[in-house]
Write an enzyme that holds these catalytic residues in place. Sequence first.
Site, short mmCIF file in Angstrom:
data_model
loop_
_atom_site.label_atom_id
_atom_site.label_comp_id
_atom_site.label_asym_id
_atom_site.label_seq_id
_atom_site.Cartn_x
_atom_site.Cartn_y
_atom_site.Cartn_z
N GLY A 129 0.99 -1.08 -0.19
CA GLY A 129 -0.06 0.09 0.15
C GLY A 129 0.79 1.23 0.08
N SER A 130 0.35 2.28 0.56
CA SER A 130 1.01 3.51 0.64
C SER A 130 2.23 3.73 1.48
CB SER A 130 0.03 4.83 0.80
OG SER A 130 -0.42 4.62 2.29
N THR A 131 3.05 4.37 1.13
CA THR A 131 4.47 4.65 1.69
C THR A 131 4.08 5.01 3.31
OG1 THR A 131 5.71 4.72 -0.17
CG2 THR A 131 6.82 5.46 2.16
N GLY A 191 2.57 2.38 5.52
CA GLY A 191 3.85 1.23 5.37
C GLY A 191 4.71 1.71 6.46
N GLU A 239 5.63 -3.54 0.42
CA GLU A 239 5.78 -3.18 -0.93
C GLU A 239 4.92 -1.91 -1.06
OE1 GLU A 239 4.88 -2.48 -4.30
OE2 GLU A 239 3.68 -4.34 -4.56
N GLU A 242 3.90 10.50 -5.73
CA GLU A 242 3.06 9.27 -6.33
C GLU A 242 1.65 9.86 -6.75
OE1 GLU A 242 2.12 5.64 -4.06
OE2 GLU A 242 2.92 4.74 -5.88
P1 NAI Z 1 -3.35 2.76 2.18
O1 NAI Z 1 -1.82 2.50 2.14
O2 NAI Z 1 -3.78 3.22 3.43
O3 NAI Z 1 -4.22 1.37 2.26
C1 NAI Z 1 -3.70 0.17 1.77
C2 NAI Z 1 -4.05 -1.03 2.71
O4 NAI Z 1 -3.72 -0.54 4.05
C3 NAI Z 1 -5.59 -0.91 2.74
O5 NAI Z 1 -5.90 -2.24 3.32
C4 NAI Z 1 -5.92 -0.12 4.33
O6 NAI Z 1 -7.21 -0.62 4.72
C5 NAI Z 1 -4.84 -0.50 5.16
N1 NAI Z 1 -4.52 0.24 5.99
C6 NAI Z 1 -4.99 1.71 6.18
N2 NAI Z 1 -4.40 2.31 7.26
C7 NAI Z 1 -3.90 1.36 8.03
C8 NAI Z 1 -3.41 1.36 9.28
N3 NAI Z 1 -3.42 2.42 10.16
N4 NAI Z 1 -2.99 0.08 10.01
C9 NAI Z 1 -3.05 -1.11 8.88
N5 NAI Z 1 -3.54 -0.94 7.77
C10 NAI Z 1 -4.10 0.04 7.40
O7 NAI Z 1 -3.60 3.41 0.77
P2 NAI Z 1 -4.81 4.35 0.49
O8 NAI Z 1 -5.29 5.28 1.32
O9 NAI Z 1 -5.99 3.41 0.06
O10 NAI Z 1 -4.25 5.00 -1.04
C11 NAI Z 1 -3.55 6.37 -0.77
C12 NAI Z 1 -2.38 6.11 -1.86
O11 NAI Z 1 -1.70 4.92 -1.41
C13 NAI Z 1 -2.79 6.00 -3.00
O12 NAI Z 1 -3.25 6.96 -3.73
C14 NAI Z 1 -1.40 5.50 -3.73
O13 NAI Z 1 -0.68 6.36 -4.11
C15 NAI Z 1 -0.93 4.56 -2.67
N6 NAI Z 1 -1.20 3.22 -2.64
C16 NAI Z 1 -0.08 2.59 -3.22
C17 NAI Z 1 -0.30 1.15 -3.51
C18 NAI Z 1 0.66 0.20 -4.03
O14 NAI Z 1 0.41 -0.75 -4.38
N7 NAI Z 1 2.01 0.44 -3.63
C19 NAI Z 1 -1.76 0.53 -3.34
C20 NAI Z 1 -2.66 1.20 -2.72
C21 NAI Z 1 -2.55 2.78 -2.46
#
Ligand code: NAI
Length: 519
Positions: free
Chosen positions: A268-270, A273, A290, A421
Amino acid sequence: MFSRSTLCLKTSASSIGRLQLRYFSHLPMTVPIKLPNGLEYEQPTGLFINNKFVPSKQNKTFEVVNPSTEEEICHIYEGREDDVEEAVQAADRAFSNGSWNGIDPINRGKALYRLAELIEQDKDVIASIETLDNGKAISSSRGDVELVINYLKSSAGFADKIDGRMVDTGRTHFSYTKRQPLGVCGQIIPWNFPLLMWAWKIAPALVTGNTVVLKTAESTPLSALYVSKYIPQAGIPPGVINIVSGFGKIVGEAITNHPKIKKVAFTGSTATGRHIYQSAAAGLKKVTLELGGKSPNIVFADAELKKAVQNIILGIYYNSGEVCCAGSRVYVEESIYDKFIEEFKAASESIKVGDPFDESTFQGAQTSQMQLNKILKYVDIGKSEGATLITGGERLGSKGYFIKPTVFGDVKEDMRIVKEEIFGPVVTVTKFKSTDEVINMANDSEYGLAAGIHTSNINTALKVADRVNAGTVWINTYNDFHHAVPFGGFNASGLGREMSVDALQNYLQVKAVRAKLDE
Ligand code: NAI
Ligand code: MG
């Protein structure tokens, strides 16, 4: 489609912009779904714990939205801390009772292979669910499902090939090492490749004998739940795979902080992460991440121009640009810059954007309103930073989260649209004069997930490949994945590698055994 007993007054703390409605309700355990392509299926709504679909303990549910129409698809049960607790207990029991890690490993491989076969037999429905929930073009979903099947099958073959060493320490002792699983692994996945990320997480964990508690993304929970029905059929014992649908701040946090979870794997997002890495440090959990990217895609003057343009198109617009390794910074050698821009603009404008179930669509919908808004905000930032909008830059239509393929020229390397990004179909194009200059620009990023090199000179290709800071380098191709080739990031793009034999070591630890022999 179903009756909601009590309407909850809360709306979602979700990260998506169109508020996902959340209710207390008694949902049926499956709901019938008619897919736009005429297929029909029963969507499980429960959490998947101990090989059974169960309602969440607090009977909370949330809405799942079709991003192409902005209409509700269905509601599913929303997990909370108490559901994570139950899932972790199930996974812990399955780990301790030896029903999975104590068996002849070939049988773990057979079960994983069988799961792949069951998915293969139902791949049309599964690809359609992915397109319905995520908005990606149906051709992309089919590609994802093929990668899922191949990766599960390939991983299955590793099950009985995990060995240790006999260490010669003389006649007084017998010493050997064994590689053992870690225990219960927490896995948190994003919404851009819902089922593929599920596969990249569960396959290496399972084949090495671990058990898992996995959280899907709140905007794309359907495909992982649907394929869970095949888990018992494949012969995978209860508690080995548990899926808790829900939100990051609740389910994600509960997974990251649970003392019985020995390892957290996240995509997910940096920003998230980093947060997970810090939280996991308190429990000294092993972590693989990742994360994001801002990958350079470099076109040298000697590249075959038409092919290079097609690779750059695939690099940025594939999966609607919602790809961690998207080639979002394009660098073009000065002597071909004008010609490249002309062809790339025309190619960008000819891309078919729209109904993801239409076979000829290349770019479907963005997955959520949050993502649509974020991308449009970056278009405004690019304009206000003084970049030239060459094409696109606006929403397509008013229903569904569609965006026109967008190209910015005349960018400066310190602009936010070059540094940050965006995660959508937005690309910047920069001119370069020399190889050293382009390598410096390519490496001037906090990220390091991927890079592309387009040239007809093998020397240029290999020398530049060696010098770019990226976990994956594609030469005369882009976004070109294979299950046997590892994937992961340098720098802020992550820790550890997924796929291939490299993924296994994230889920194993070495035990050294030393026995003293009688004199
Ligand atoms: P996010 O990284 O917050 O979400 C990804 C996953 O993490 C989801 O399952 C979410 O429920 C979970 N998550 C969120 N907050 C968490 C926490 N505090 N503890 C544990 N798990 C948590 O990303 P989001 O908000 O959906 O998207 C934001 C930006 O992140 C996107 O615009 C993009 O730039 C980036 N992103 C990058 C990805 C990649 O493959 N590298 C995939 C998704 C988003
Ligand atoms: Mg959705």
